[in-house]
Design a protein around this motif. Structure first.
Motif, PDB file in Angstrom:
ATOM      1  N   ASN A  81       0.804  -1.228   0.000  1.00 35.37           N
ATOM      2  CA  ASN A  81       0.000   0.000   0.000  1.00 35.37           C
ATOM      3  C   ASN A  81       0.838   1.278   0.000  1.00 35.37           C
ATOM      4  OD1 ASN A  81      -2.434  -1.470   0.054  1.00 35.37           O
ATOM      5  ND2 ASN A  81      -2.266  -1.692   2.262  1.00 35.37           N
ATOM      6  N   VAL A  82       2.127   1.194  -0.337  1.00 37.84           N
ATOM      7  CA  VAL A  82       2.979   2.376  -0.328  1.00 37.84           C
ATOM      8  C   VAL A  82       3.630   2.597  -1.683  1.00 37.84           C
ATOM      9  CG1 VAL A  82       4.990   3.489   0.723  1.00 37.84           C
ATOM     10  CG2 VAL A  82       3.462   2.116   2.144  1.00 37.84           C
ATOM     11  N   GLN A  83       4.481   1.666  -2.104  1.00 36.29           N
ATOM     12  CA  GLN A  83       5.258   1.890  -3.311  1.00 36.29           C
ATOM     13  C   GLN A  83       5.744   0.571  -3.896  1.00 36.29           C
ATOM     14  OE1 GLN A  83       7.957   5.366  -3.660  1.00 36.29           O
ATOM     15  NE2 GLN A  83       9.529   3.833  -3.399  1.00 36.29           N
ATOM     16  N   ARG A  84       5.849   0.513  -5.229  1.00 35.33           N
ATOM     17  CA  ARG A  84       6.356  -0.654  -5.931  1.00 35.33           C
ATOM     18  C   ARG A  84       7.468  -0.225  -6.882  1.00 35.33           C
ATOM     19  NH1 ARG A  84       3.673  -5.499  -7.327  1.00 35.33           N
ATOM     20  NH2 ARG A  84       1.777  -4.523  -6.567  1.00 35.33           N
ATOM     21  N   TRP A  85       8.625  -0.871  -6.798  1.00 34.11           N
ATOM     22  CA  TRP A  85       9.716  -0.685  -7.736  1.00 34.11           C
ATOM     23  C   TRP A  85       9.874  -1.979  -8.516  1.00 34.11           C
ATOM     24  CZ3 TRP A  85      12.608   3.556  -8.943  1.00 34.11           C
ATOM     25  CH2 TRP A  85      12.462   4.669  -8.112  1.00 34.11           C
ATOM     26  N   VAL A  86      10.232  -1.859  -9.786  1.00 33.90           N
ATOM     27  CA  VAL A  86      10.352  -3.016 -10.657  1.00 33.90           C
ATOM     28  C   VAL A  86      11.646  -2.919 -11.452  1.00 33.90           C
ATOM     29  CG1 VAL A  86       9.244  -4.305 -12.525  1.00 33.90           C
ATOM     30  CG2 VAL A  86       7.833  -3.094 -10.878  1.00 33.90           C
ATOM     31  N   THR A  87      12.337  -4.051 -11.602  1.00 30.08           N
ATOM     32  CA  THR A  87      13.491  -4.134 -12.495  1.00 30.08           C
ATOM     33  C   THR A  87      13.246  -5.294 -13.448  1.00 30.08           C
ATOM     34  OG1 THR A  87      14.691  -5.626 -11.023  1.00 30.08           O
ATOM     35  CG2 THR A  87      15.118  -3.268 -10.772  1.00 30.08           C
ATOM     36  N   GLY A  88      13.741  -5.167 -14.655  1.00 35.28           N
ATOM     37  CA  GLY A  88      13.592  -6.272 -15.585  1.00 35.28           C
ATOM     38  C   GLY A  88      13.734  -5.859 -17.032  1.00 35.28           C
ATOM     39  N   ILE A  89      13.363  -6.781 -17.907  1.00 31.69           N
ATOM     40  CA  ILE A  89      13.462  -6.575 -19.348  1.00 31.69           C
ATOM     41  C   ILE A  89      12.078  -6.260 -19.897  1.00 31.69           C
ATOM     42  CG2 ILE A  89      14.112  -7.620 -21.536  1.00 31.69           C
ATOM     43  CD1 ILE A  89      15.927  -9.509 -19.879  1.00 31.69           C
ATOM     44  N   ASP A  90      11.943  -5.097 -20.537  1.00 26.43           N
ATOM     45  CA  ASP A  90      10.666  -4.666 -21.130  1.00 26.43           C
ATOM     46  C   ASP A  90      10.584  -5.221 -22.548  1.00 26.43           C
ATOM     47  OD1 ASP A  90       8.409  -3.445 -22.066  1.00 26.43           O
ATOM     48  OD2 ASP A  90       8.906  -1.474 -21.263  1.00 26.43           O
ATOM     49  N   ASN A  91       9.843  -6.314 -22.688  1.00 28.16           N
ATOM     50  CA  ASN A  91       9.734  -7.020 -23.957  1.00 28.16           C
ATOM     51  C   ASN A  91       9.073  -6.184 -25.051  1.00 28.16           C
ATOM     52  OD1 ASN A  91      10.090  -9.210 -25.633  1.00 28.16           O
ATOM     53  ND2 ASN A  91       8.768 -10.579 -24.494  1.00 28.16           N
ATOM     54  N   SER A  92       8.253  -5.219 -24.674  1.00 29.44           N
ATOM     55  CA  SER A  92       7.543  -4.410 -25.674  1.00 29.44           C
ATOM     56  C   SER A  92       8.299  -3.133 -26.040  1.00 29.44           C
ATOM     57  CB  SER A  92       6.147  -4.052 -25.159  1.00 29.44           C
ATOM     58  OG  SER A  92       6.255  -3.260 -23.995  1.00 29.44           O
ATOM     59  N   ASP A  93       9.490  -2.926 -25.479  1.00 27.65           N
ATOM     60  CA  ASP A  93      10.277  -1.725 -25.752  1.00 27.65           C
ATOM     61  C   ASP A  93      11.715  -2.110 -26.099  1.00 27.65           C
ATOM     62  OD1 ASP A  93      11.121   0.893 -26.032  1.00 27.65           O
ATOM     63  OD2 ASP A  93      11.017   1.374 -23.910  1.00 27.65           O
ATOM     64  N   ALA A  94      11.868  -2.865 -27.172  1.00 27.89           N
ATOM     65  CA  ALA A  94      13.180  -3.272 -27.703  1.00 27.89           C
ATOM     66  C   ALA A  94      14.025  -4.012 -26.671  1.00 27.89           C
ATOM     67  CB  ALA A  94      13.934  -2.066 -28.253  1.00 27.89           C
ATOM     68  N   ASP A  95      13.368  -4.739 -25.764  1.00 23.12           N
ATOM     69  CA  ASP A  95      14.053  -5.534 -24.745  1.00 23.12           C
ATOM     70  C   ASP A  95      15.022  -4.715 -23.889  1.00 23.12           C
ATOM     71  OD1 ASP A  95      12.648  -7.729 -25.626  1.00 23.12           O
ATOM     72  OD2 ASP A  95      14.232  -8.379 -26.979  1.00 23.12           O
ATOM     73  N   LYS A  96      14.637  -3.493 -23.575  1.00 27.33           N
ATOM     74  CA  LYS A  96      15.464  -2.634 -22.721  1.00 27.33           C
ATOM     75  C   LYS A  96      15.398  -3.106 -21.279  1.00 27.33           C
ATOM     76  CE  LYS A  96      14.728   1.528 -25.466  1.00 27.33           C
ATOM     77  NZ  LYS A  96      13.984   2.797 -25.508  1.00 27.33           N
ATOM     78  N   PHE A  97      16.511  -2.941 -20.550  1.00 29.93           N
ATOM     79  CA  PHE A  97      16.507  -3.199 -19.118  1.00 29.93           C
ATOM     80  C   PHE A  97      15.951  -1.961 -18.434  1.00 29.93           C
ATOM     81  CE2 PHE A  97      18.231  -3.255 -14.818  1.00 29.93           C
ATOM     82  CZ  PHE A  97      17.834  -4.531 -14.427  1.00 29.93           C
ATOM     83  N   ILE A  98      14.936  -2.155 -17.598  1.00 27.56           N
ATOM     84  CA  ILE A  98      14.212  -1.031 -16.994  1.00 27.56           C
ATOM     85  C   ILE A  98      14.302  -1.103 -15.467  1.00 27.56           C
ATOM     86  CG2 ILE A  98      11.945   0.057 -16.748  1.00 27.56           C
ATOM     87  CD1 ILE A  98      12.914   0.239 -19.585  1.00 27.56           C
ATOM     88  N   ILE A  99      14.461   0.047 -14.860  1.00 27.76           N
ATOM     89  CA  ILE A  99      14.279   0.203 -13.415  1.00 27.76           C
ATOM     90  C   ILE A  99      13.211   1.264 -13.271  1.00 27.76           C
ATOM     91  CG2 ILE A  99      15.311   0.908 -11.214  1.00 27.76           C
ATOM     92  CD1 ILE A  99      18.040   0.104 -12.413  1.00 27.76           C
ATOM     93  N   GLY A 100      12.082   0.915 -12.670  1.00 27.62           N
ATOM     94  CA  GLY A 100      10.998   1.887 -12.609  1.00 27.62           C
ATOM     95  C   GLY A 100      10.053   1.637 -11.462  1.00 27.62           C
ATOM     96  N   ARG A 101       9.031   2.496 -11.386  1.00 31.63           N
ATOM     97  CA  ARG A 101       7.992   2.406 -10.372  1.00 31.63           C
ATOM     98  C   ARG A 101       6.694   1.966 -11.008  1.00 31.63           C
ATOM     99  NH1 ARG A 101       8.090   7.694  -6.775  1.00 31.63           N
ATOM    100  NH2 ARG A 101       6.422   6.552  -5.822  1.00 31.63           N
ATOM    101  N   GLY A 102       5.890   1.255 -10.246  1.00 32.17           N
ATOM    102  CA  GLY A 102       4.592   0.813 -10.739  1.00 32.17           C
ATOM    103  C   GLY A 102       4.654  -0.541 -11.416  1.00 32.17           C
ATOM    104  N   ILE A 103       3.480  -1.021 -11.879  1.00 36.16           N
ATOM    105  CA  ILE A 103       3.419  -2.352 -12.461  1.00 36.16           C
ATOM    106  C   ILE A 103       3.345  -2.350 -13.973  1.00 36.16           C
ATOM    107  CG2 ILE A 103       2.428  -3.426 -10.417  1.00 36.16           C
ATOM    108  CD1 ILE A 103      -0.307  -3.228 -11.752  1.00 36.16           C
ATOM    109  N   ASP A 104       3.004  -1.245 -14.599  1.00 35.22           N
ATOM    110  CA  ASP A 104       2.845  -1.200 -16.057  1.00 35.22           C
ATOM    111  C   ASP A 104       3.857  -0.243 -16.674  1.00 35.22           C
ATOM    112  OD1 ASP A 104       1.994  -1.402 -18.641  1.00 35.22           O
ATOM    113  OD2 ASP A 104       0.047  -0.485 -18.309  1.00 35.22           O
ATOM    114  N   TRP A 105       4.749  -0.764 -17.502  1.00 34.79           N
ATOM    115  CA  TRP A 105       5.786   0.049 -18.112  1.00 34.79           C
ATOM    116  C   TRP A 105       5.350   0.706 -19.406  1.00 34.79           C
ATOM    117  CZ3 TRP A 105       9.835  -4.317 -17.380  1.00 34.79           C
ATOM    118  CH2 TRP A 105      10.317  -4.281 -16.085  1.00 34.79           C
ATOM    119  N   SER A 106       4.168   0.391 -19.911  1.00 35.36           N
ATOM    120  CA  SER A 106       3.761   0.931 -21.213  1.00 35.36           C
ATOM    121  C   SER A 106       3.352   2.384 -21.144  1.00 35.36           C
ATOM    122  CB  SER A 106       2.622   0.104 -21.783  1.00 35.36           C
ATOM    123  OG  SER A 106       1.517   0.081 -20.903  1.00 35.36           O
TER     124      SER A 106
END
Length: 106
Positions: A81-106
């Motif tokens: 109920n506070v904050q979500r950070w995510v790391t990983g490979i964004d398959n829909s954006d040229a397989d970039k490695f992403i560090i971001g907030r939230g659950i949807d990178w689109s």
């Protein structure tokens, strides 16, 4: 070690909504009295403790998060109920490695 990591992930991902088949190939898998799970460690210090003591530097070392489909391969860090950070490979954006907030990178 590779099979033990697969086993651990299957345990953590299993719930009443999913059906998992578990394969335990041998080696050290421990569960402490406070329900911590260890791979390569009989007395895990945290909820998930992966221990390795060798000189391997190949693809079979560590933890693997794999996505075979069109979704993203990611790890999430959540403060309930506070904050979500995510790391990983964004398959829909040229397989970039992403560090971001939230659950949807689109």
């Amino acid at each position: 070690m590779k099979h033990l990591i697969t086993f651990l992930l299957a345990v953590f991902l299993s719930s009443s909504a999913y059906c998992q088949t578990l394969f335990i190939p041998g080696g050290i898998v421990g569960m402490s009295s406070n329900e911590n799970v260890g791979i390569g460690r009989s007395a895990p210090a945290s909820m998930l403790h992966i221990f390795n003591n060798d000189d391997y530097v190949y693809a079979n070392v560590g933890l693997t998060i794999e996505q075979r489909g069109t979704g993203d391969a990611k790890v999430q860090y959540l403060l309930t109920n506070v904050q979500r950070w995510v790391t990983g490979i964004d398959n829909s954006d040229a397989d970039k490695f992403i560090i971001g907030r939230g659950i949807d990178w689109s």
